[in-house]
Design a protein around this motif. Sequence first.
Motif, PDB file in Angstrom:
ATOM      1  N   LEU A 130      -2.573  23.412 -19.333  1.00  0.00           N
ATOM      2  CA  LEU A 130      -1.930  23.101 -18.060  1.00  0.00           C
ATOM      3  C   LEU A 130      -0.932  21.956 -18.172  1.00  0.00           C
ATOM      4  O   LEU A 130      -0.092  21.771 -17.285  1.00  0.00           O
ATOM      5  CB  LEU A 130      -2.986  22.789 -17.000  1.00  0.00           C
ATOM      6  N   HIS A 131      -1.014  21.187 -19.261  1.00  0.00           N
ATOM      7  CA  HIS A 131      -0.028  20.113 -19.448  1.00  0.00           C
ATOM      8  C   HIS A 131       1.386  20.677 -19.574  1.00  0.00           C
ATOM      9  O   HIS A 131       2.361  19.960 -19.324  1.00  0.00           O
ATOM     10  CB  HIS A 131      -0.379  19.271 -20.677  1.00  0.00           C
ATOM     11  N   ARG A 132       1.519  21.955 -19.939  1.00  0.00           N
ATOM     12  CA  ARG A 132       2.843  22.587 -19.961  1.00  0.00           C
ATOM     13  C   ARG A 132       3.476  22.557 -18.580  1.00  0.00           C
ATOM     14  O   ARG A 132       4.703  22.527 -18.455  1.00  0.00           O
ATOM     15  CB  ARG A 132       2.726  24.034 -20.439  1.00  0.00           C
ATOM     16  N   ALA A 133       2.666  22.524 -17.534  1.00  0.00           N
ATOM     17  CA  ALA A 133       3.184  22.382 -16.173  1.00  0.00           C
ATOM     18  C   ALA A 133       3.196  20.917 -15.752  1.00  0.00           C
ATOM     19  O   ALA A 133       4.222  20.383 -15.327  1.00  0.00           O
ATOM     20  CB  ALA A 133       2.337  23.200 -15.199  1.00  0.00           C
ATOM     21  N   TYR A 134       2.055  20.244 -15.900  1.00  0.00           N
ATOM     22  CA  TYR A 134       1.934  18.871 -15.395  1.00  0.00           C
ATOM     23  C   TYR A 134       2.774  17.874 -16.190  1.00  0.00           C
ATOM     24  O   TYR A 134       3.067  16.783 -15.699  1.00  0.00           O
ATOM     25  CB  TYR A 134       0.467  18.440 -15.405  1.00  0.00           C
ATOM     26  N   GLY A 135       3.182  18.240 -17.390  1.00  0.00           N
ATOM     27  CA  GLY A 135       4.030  17.351 -18.179  1.00  0.00           C
ATOM     28  C   GLY A 135       5.503  17.690 -18.114  1.00  0.00           C
ATOM     29  O   GLY A 135       6.322  17.037 -18.758  1.00  0.00           O
ATOM     30  N   ASP A 136       5.862  18.699 -17.328  1.00  0.00           N
ATOM     31  CA  ASP A 136       7.241  19.167 -17.228  1.00  0.00           C
ATOM     32  C   ASP A 136       7.901  18.556 -15.987  1.00  0.00           C
ATOM     33  O   ASP A 136       7.475  18.808 -14.862  1.00  0.00           O
ATOM     34  CB  ASP A 136       7.251  20.698 -17.136  1.00  0.00           C
ATOM     35  N   HIS A 137       8.936  17.756 -16.186  1.00  0.00           N
ATOM     36  CA  HIS A 137       9.576  17.052 -15.069  1.00  0.00           C
ATOM     37  C   HIS A 137      10.203  18.025 -14.070  1.00  0.00           C
ATOM     38  O   HIS A 137      10.210  17.751 -12.864  1.00  0.00           O
ATOM     39  CB  HIS A 137      10.636  16.080 -15.604  1.00  0.00           C
ATOM     40  N   GLU A 138      10.711  19.143 -14.542  1.00  0.00           N
ATOM     41  CA  GLU A 138      11.299  20.110 -13.613  1.00  0.00           C
ATOM     42  C   GLU A 138      10.229  20.755 -12.752  1.00  0.00           C
ATOM     43  O   GLU A 138      10.406  20.918 -11.532  1.00  0.00           O
ATOM     44  CB  GLU A 138      12.077  21.184 -14.375  1.00  0.00           C
ATOM     45  N   VAL A 139       9.108  21.123 -13.350  1.00  0.00           N
ATOM     46  CA  VAL A 139       8.004  21.702 -12.584  1.00  0.00           C
ATOM     47  C   VAL A 139       7.466  20.692 -11.578  1.00  0.00           C
ATOM     48  O   VAL A 139       7.149  21.037 -10.430  1.00  0.00           O
ATOM     49  CB  VAL A 139       6.876  22.156 -13.531  1.00  0.00           C
ATOM     50  N   MET A 140       7.367  19.428 -11.980  1.00  0.00           N
ATOM     51  CA  MET A 140       6.780  18.390 -11.135  1.00  0.00           C
ATOM     52  C   MET A 140       7.775  17.773 -10.166  1.00  0.00           C
ATOM     53  O   MET A 140       7.447  16.801  -9.469  1.00  0.00           O
ATOM     54  CB  MET A 140       6.176  17.303 -12.027  1.00  0.00           C
ATOM     55  N   ARG A 141       8.967  18.317 -10.113  1.00  0.00           N
ATOM     56  CA  ARG A 141      10.012  17.763  -9.241  1.00  0.00           C
ATOM     57  C   ARG A 141       9.537  17.628  -7.797  1.00  0.00           C
ATOM     58  O   ARG A 141       9.884  16.685  -7.103  1.00  0.00           O
ATOM     59  CB  ARG A 141      11.243  18.667  -9.304  1.00  0.00           C
ATOM     60  N   TRP A 142       8.743  18.593  -7.319  1.00  0.00           N
ATOM     61  CA  TRP A 142       8.337  18.611  -5.914  1.00  0.00           C
ATOM     62  C   TRP A 142       6.953  18.002  -5.708  1.00  0.00           C
ATOM     63  O   TRP A 142       6.477  17.968  -4.573  1.00  0.00           O
ATOM     64  CB  TRP A 142       8.313  20.050  -5.400  1.00  0.00           C
ATOM     65  N   TRP A 143       6.308  17.555  -6.781  1.00  0.00           N
ATOM     66  CA  TRP A 143       4.904  17.164  -6.685  1.00  0.00           C
ATOM     67  C   TRP A 143       4.757  15.768  -6.093  1.00  0.00           C
ATOM     68  O   TRP A 143       5.707  14.995  -6.012  1.00  0.00           O
ATOM     69  CB  TRP A 143       4.275  17.238  -8.073  1.00  0.00           C
ATOM     70  N   ASN A 144       3.516  15.432  -5.706  1.00  0.00           N
ATOM     71  CA  ASN A 144       3.261  14.127  -5.083  1.00  0.00           C
ATOM     72  C   ASN A 144       2.985  13.033  -6.107  1.00  0.00           C
ATOM     73  O   ASN A 144       2.535  11.944  -5.739  1.00  0.00           O
ATOM     74  CB  ASN A 144       2.089  14.223  -4.112  1.00  0.00           C
ATOM     75  N   ARG A 145       3.264  13.312  -7.386  1.00  0.00           N
ATOM     76  CA  ARG A 145       3.107  12.320  -8.446  1.00  0.00           C
ATOM     77  C   ARG A 145       4.089  12.678  -9.554  1.00  0.00           C
ATOM     78  O   ARG A 145       4.550  13.821  -9.649  1.00  0.00           O
ATOM     79  CB  ARG A 145       1.674  12.310  -8.983  1.00  0.00           C
ATOM     80  N   PRO A 146       4.428  11.728 -10.422  1.00  0.00           N
ATOM     81  CA  PRO A 146       5.334  12.056 -11.528  1.00  0.00           C
ATOM     82  C   PRO A 146       4.649  12.902 -12.586  1.00  0.00           C
ATOM     83  O   PRO A 146       3.428  13.071 -12.582  1.00  0.00           O
ATOM     84  CB  PRO A 146       5.716  10.676 -12.082  1.00  0.00           C
ATOM     85  N   ALA A 147       5.445  13.452 -13.491  1.00  0.00           N
ATOM     86  CA  ALA A 147       4.893  14.255 -14.592  1.00  0.00           C
ATOM     87  C   ALA A 147       3.940  13.418 -15.432  1.00  0.00           C
ATOM     88  O   ALA A 147       4.132  12.210 -15.613  1.00  0.00           O
ATOM     89  CB  ALA A 147       6.028  14.797 -15.457  1.00  0.00           C
ATOM     90  N   CYS A 148       2.898  14.055 -15.944  1.00  0.00           N
ATOM     91  CA  CYS A 148       1.923  13.367 -16.795  1.00  0.00           C
ATOM     92  C   CYS A 148       2.520  13.139 -18.183  1.00  0.00           C
ATOM     93  O   CYS A 148       3.244  13.991 -18.715  1.00  0.00           O
ATOM     94  CB  CYS A 148       0.641  14.185 -16.899  1.00  0.00           C
ATOM     95  N   ALA A 149       2.186  12.021 -18.798  1.00  0.00           N
ATOM     96  CA  ALA A 149       2.785  11.655 -20.080  1.00  0.00           C
ATOM     97  C   ALA A 149       2.225  12.459 -21.248  1.00  0.00           C
ATOM     98  O   ALA A 149       2.936  12.731 -22.217  1.00  0.00           O
ATOM     99  CB  ALA A 149       2.574  10.158 -20.343  1.00  0.00           C
ATOM    100  N   ASP A 150       0.948  12.861 -21.158  1.00  0.00           N
ATOM    101  CA  ASP A 150       0.315  13.572 -22.269  1.00  0.00           C
ATOM    102  C   ASP A 150      -0.880  14.354 -21.717  1.00  0.00           C
ATOM    103  O   ASP A 150      -1.278  14.176 -20.561  1.00  0.00           O
ATOM    104  CB  ASP A 150      -0.122  12.604 -23.363  1.00  0.00           C
TER     105      ASP A 150
END
Length: 296
Positions: free
Chosen positions: A25-45
């Motif tokens: 799932l880090h492929r999503a949570y670590g992707d800045h484009e995917v996380m653009r709309w999220w309530n937190r920034p992308a995860c680092a690792d």
Amino acid sequence: MTDGTLRTDRLRLTPLDPDADAASLHRAYGDHEVMRWWNRPACADPAETARHLAECTGQEDARLWTVRTADGEAVGMAGLLGEIEVPGLTWLLCKDAWGHGYATEAAAAVAGHALGPLGLDRVEAWIEATNRRSRAVAARIGLTERGRLAQHYAHRDRPHEVVVLGRSRTEEPTTTLAVVTDLPVQDVSATLALLRTALGARSAFVLGDPPFLAEAVLGPWSTGPRIRIEAAEHRPAAVRLRLDVATDAAPVHRRAVDAGARVDGRPVQQPWGRSEFVIRLPEGHELTVSAPSVPS
């Protein structure tokens, strides 16, 4: 469903395991484009992703699933958020899984499970107004707009508008569509002009010459928050209104000052996460403009 797994024509939704699923799932949570709309920034690792997922799954009443394709590949997450009054429907897909209808299929499965076997009365999704992709998913699974609000996430530079979309287990017609505030004033024209300049209001109607009654719509559309302005024969009792806006407080403050309004100082950061200032009308009315705080 025998082990907590939800199945659709093309997908399996398995109960999310933060430790086992974090790397995929880090492929999503670590992707800045995917996380653009999220309530937190992308995860680092992946480790940070695992901690975040553990926090989410640990919330009371939270139910999260890992979205898997027919070959077992984990391509995202869908579920119900915990520790909120109305169950919150959520979904997130890896970028390479976009465009296949997986989000719609997974979100529909979770919504159907929530309103069916789980027996919940309603589910809702909070989606940023400019997030067309997610709003399209919400529409396809039967969620309709129930309201709007302003939010500001700590990692964002500016506040944004959120659309609240919902779906009920049984039909729930909305009985109250708007609340119109009556504002008695000594000069209808002057008050309407102030609301136009400072708050971007427009006239729904103006009656009389000189005007004795007008209605200001606080937005560009045919419906929205309204203030009805009525001429008072005598000095009216002071009214206090709070106006929540989905923008920075500073530009609204500048427009109010430029319009000649009496404004109590500059916007103040409040402990409850809002930036606020007060416009005082000649009658003593107080209009508190409240915007999401912007980090310093």
